[in-house]
Design a protein around this motif. Structure first.
Motif, PDB file in Angstrom:
ATOM      1  N   LEU A   1      56.406  42.765  77.888  1.00  0.00           N
ATOM      2  CA  LEU A   1      57.001  41.927  77.038  1.00  0.00           C
ATOM      3  C   LEU A   1      55.493  39.894  77.648  1.00  0.00           C
ATOM      4  CD1 LEU A   1      60.507  41.606  76.093  1.00  0.00           C
ATOM      5  CD2 LEU A   1      58.729  43.204  74.697  1.00  0.00           C
ATOM      6  N   ALA A   2      56.412  39.824  78.575  1.00  0.00           N
ATOM      7  CA  ALA A   2      55.364  38.406  79.324  1.00  0.00           C
ATOM      8  C   ALA A   2      53.958  38.621  79.570  1.00  0.00           C
ATOM      9  CB  ALA A   2      55.801  38.201  80.487  1.00  0.00           C
ATOM     10  N   VAL A   3      53.134  40.235  80.251  1.00  0.00           N
ATOM     11  CA  VAL A   3      52.165  40.309  80.441  1.00  0.00           C
ATOM     12  C   VAL A   3      51.472  40.620  79.657  1.00  0.00           C
ATOM     13  CG1 VAL A   3      50.577  41.752  81.645  1.00  0.00           C
ATOM     14  CG2 VAL A   3      52.236  40.999  83.086  1.00  0.00           C
TER      15      VAL A   3
ATOM     16  N   LYS B   1      53.121  38.921  75.623  1.00  0.00           N
ATOM     17  CA  LYS B   1      52.391  36.812  76.413  1.00  0.00           C
ATOM     18  C   LYS B   1      53.140  36.272  75.130  1.00  0.00           C
ATOM     19  CE  LYS B   1      47.777  37.718  77.019  1.00  0.00           C
ATOM     20  NZ  LYS B   1      47.940  37.900  78.753  1.00  0.00           N
ATOM     21  N   LEU B   2      55.038  37.154  75.198  1.00  0.00           N
ATOM     22  CA  LEU B   2      55.880  36.274  74.324  1.00  0.00           C
ATOM     23  C   LEU B   2      56.417  34.509  75.367  1.00  0.00           C
ATOM     24  CD1 LEU B   2      58.066  39.044  72.894  1.00  0.00           C
ATOM     25  CD2 LEU B   2      56.163  37.575  72.149  1.00  0.00           C
TER      26      LEU B   2
ATOM     27  N   SER C   1      61.913  31.784  76.177  1.00  0.00           N
ATOM     28  CA  SER C   1      63.145  32.304  75.466  1.00  0.00           C
ATOM     29  C   SER C   1      63.016  33.256  74.903  1.00  0.00           C
ATOM     30  CB  SER C   1      62.721  31.580  74.456  1.00  0.00           C
ATOM     31  OG  SER C   1      62.087  30.867  73.459  1.00  0.00           O
ATOM     32  N   THR C   2      61.944  33.800  74.667  1.00  0.00           N
ATOM     33  CA  THR C   2      62.057  35.277  73.663  1.00  0.00           C
ATOM     34  C   THR C   2      62.083  36.640  74.993  1.00  0.00           C
ATOM     35  OG1 THR C   2      60.049  34.533  72.170  1.00  0.00           O
ATOM     36  CG2 THR C   2      60.864  36.728  71.579  1.00  0.00           C
ATOM     37  N   GLN C   3      61.549  36.811  75.354  1.00  0.00           N
ATOM     38  CA  GLN C   3      61.549  36.960  76.800  1.00  0.00           C
ATOM     39  C   GLN C   3      63.222  36.974  77.321  1.00  0.00           C
ATOM     40  OE1 GLN C   3      60.120  36.253  80.849  1.00  0.00           O
ATOM     41  NE2 GLN C   3      59.767  38.696  80.955  1.00  0.00           N
ATOM     42  N   ASN C   4      64.269  36.239  76.953  1.00  0.00           N
ATOM     43  CA  ASN C   4      65.177  36.020  77.940  1.00  0.00           C
ATOM     44  C   ASN C   4      66.495  36.232  76.855  1.00  0.00           C
ATOM     45  OD1 ASN C   4      65.384  35.065  80.374  1.00  0.00           O
ATOM     46  ND2 ASN C   4      64.720  32.214  79.677  1.00  0.00           N
TER      47      ASN C   4
ATOM     48  N   SER D   1      57.740  35.097  81.895  1.00  0.00           N
ATOM     49  CA  SER D   1      56.732  34.317  81.254  1.00  0.00           C
ATOM     50  C   SER D   1      56.568  32.828  81.432  1.00  0.00           C
ATOM     51  CB  SER D   1      57.404  34.335  79.727  1.00  0.00           C
ATOM     52  OG  SER D   1      57.533  35.819  78.797  1.00  0.00           O
ATOM     53  N   LYS D   2      55.645  33.032  81.127  1.00  0.00           N
ATOM     54  CA  LYS D   2      54.889  31.767  82.064  1.00  0.00           C
ATOM     55  C   LYS D   2      55.401  30.419  80.343  1.00  0.00           C
ATOM     56  CE  LYS D   2      50.998  32.432  84.356  1.00  0.00           C
ATOM     57  NZ  LYS D   2      49.812  32.615  85.035  1.00  0.00           N
ATOM     58  N   LYS D   3      56.276  29.576  80.919  1.00  0.00           N
ATOM     59  CA  LYS D   3      56.814  28.380  80.066  1.00  0.00           C
ATOM     60  C   LYS D   3      55.479  27.233  79.759  1.00  0.00           C
ATOM     61  CE  LYS D   3      60.474  25.486  79.313  1.00  0.00           C
ATOM     62  NZ  LYS D   3      61.847  24.770  79.254  1.00  0.00           N
ATOM     63  N   GLN D   4      55.127  27.352  78.662  1.00  0.00           N
ATOM     64  CA  GLN D   4      54.017  26.824  77.989  1.00  0.00           C
ATOM     65  C   GLN D   4      54.473  25.734  77.596  1.00  0.00           C
ATOM     66  OE1 GLN D   4      51.908  28.616  74.963  1.00  0.00           O
ATOM     67  NE2 GLN D   4      50.576  29.127  76.024  1.00  0.00           N
ATOM     68  N   LYS D   5      54.274  23.889  78.050  1.00  0.00           N
ATOM     69  CA  LYS D   5      54.605  22.264  77.849  1.00  0.00           C
ATOM     70  C   LYS D   5      53.866  22.530  76.754  1.00  0.00           C
ATOM     71  CE  LYS D   5      55.360  21.190  82.213  1.00  0.00           C
ATOM     72  NZ  LYS D   5      55.400  20.296  83.423  1.00  0.00           N
TER      73      LYS D   5
END
Length: 336
Positions: free
Chosen positions: A71-73, A76-77, A80-83, A110-114
């Motif tokens: 989901l992360a790689v 690219k979710l 919050s969606t991965q959690n 997943s990387k948190k985008q600001k």
């Protein structure tokens, strides 16, 4: 991979049967919202399909980690969606299969985008409201004037509008919390008039024996007649009857959120606003404009229902700055 514990008090054993039916039964027993139920089932299905449709009892930590990393790689979710997917899987193993996950889930995060919140200026808000009317206008003004979330507005009940104390009670918001927020002066009379129309509709339903509104959690049993009382009716009822997906009862539910979403997007387009505008943008604008007006950030935090003031502080990054007064180094450059 850290996660919050599900707040389920006791073990409930579902009847033998299909896995997803068992998931629905457990979630219904513990009063999970229908939207949460649908979301959890979606993630459980995705998890099973990703792992070749194997039964979850045959899988465990390695399969969960591979799925969440995917989901992360690959997808690219957002974090919050991965959690959300992780919580659905935890719920499945702990409360449906009785196989609690005791090991740390070491998945790629997943990387948190600001990202800064999308906000409309005061002039854009003024132009926006010229292009929306009727009940949708009233709902949009509650989002902007009270800082309500979309579903908090949609799910308002008559008893939650307090004209005497000039406040609205947002029930069961994010995190399952209730809070009070302001009832804007300019819409109070419009809201009173709207409720008169809703009252007529309610009395019509009552006469036809259909005024039995959905009651949250176990209140339908505790207060058996409350579903037919005026105070529990929706402020924004649907035009037509519909079938409750759980009880199969035919009754009038609240208005669907897509109607307001479309009305807001169309109004923004007609107003010539070159931004992607949805209902949540109105809530963002409420927060930003309150801070620009000098309101205390802690008070704004309470009105928004944020658990942490740092969440509210993000709006300080989009507040209007007087760029003309601020100036630029280029202003002082000698062009001679």
């Amino acid at each position: 991979m850290a996660y919050k514990k599900e707040h389920v008090k006791e073990r409930f054993r579902p009847k033998p049967g299909k896995l997803l039916d068992q998931v629905r039964e457990v979630m219904h027993y513990h009063h999970y919202a229908i939207r949460t139920e649908k979301t959890y089932i979606k993630w459980i299905l995705d998890y099973i399909r990703f792992n070749g449709t194997r039964h979850p009892r045959e899988m465990g930590k390695p399969e969960i980690e591979r799925f969440l990393s995917h989901l992360a790689v690959n997808r690219k979710l957002a974090p919050s969606t991965q959690n959300q997917a992780l919580h659905a899987i935890i719920f499945l193993y702990k409360y449906v299969l009785d196989m609690p996950l005791n090991d740390y889930i070491d998945a790629t995060r997943s990387k948190k985008q600001k990202r800064l919140p999308r906000v409309l200026s005061q002039s854009e808000i003024s132009e926006f409201f010229k292009h929306i009317s009727g009940t949708k206008e009233l709902m949009a003004k509650l989002l902007y004037g009270s800082g309500l979330r979309l579903m908090e507005c949609i799910r308002l009940r008559v008893k939650d509008v307090d004209f005497e104390n000039h406040q609205i009670i947002a029930r069961d918001g994010k995190g399952g919390k209730d809070r009070a927020t302001v009832l804007p002066k300019p819409i109070r009379e419009d809201l009173r008039l709207h409720l008169k129309g809703v009252r007529k509709l309610f009395e019509q339903d009552l006469a036809e024996g259909r005024a039995d509104v959905y009651m949250p959690h176990a209140l339908a049993k505790k207060y058996s007649g409350a579903g037919k009382s005026w105070l529990w009716q929706w402020v924004f009822p649907a035009k037509n009857y519909s079938k409750d997906p759980r009880t199969k009862k035919i009754r009038r539910h609240h208005a669907h959120e897509t109607g307001l979403q479309k009305a807001v997007a169309n109004a923004a387009k007609k107003a010539g606003i070159n931004k992607r505008v949805g209902p949540h943008v109105l809530r963002h604008s409420f927060a930003t404009h309150m801070l620009e007006a000098g309101k205390d950030i802690r008070r704004v935090q309470e009105l928004l229902g944020h658990a942490d003031v740092r969440t509210t502080m993000i709006y300080t990054n989009v507040m209007i700055t007087n760029f003309e007064t601020l100036g630029s180094p280029l202003d002082n450059l000698d062009n001679d």
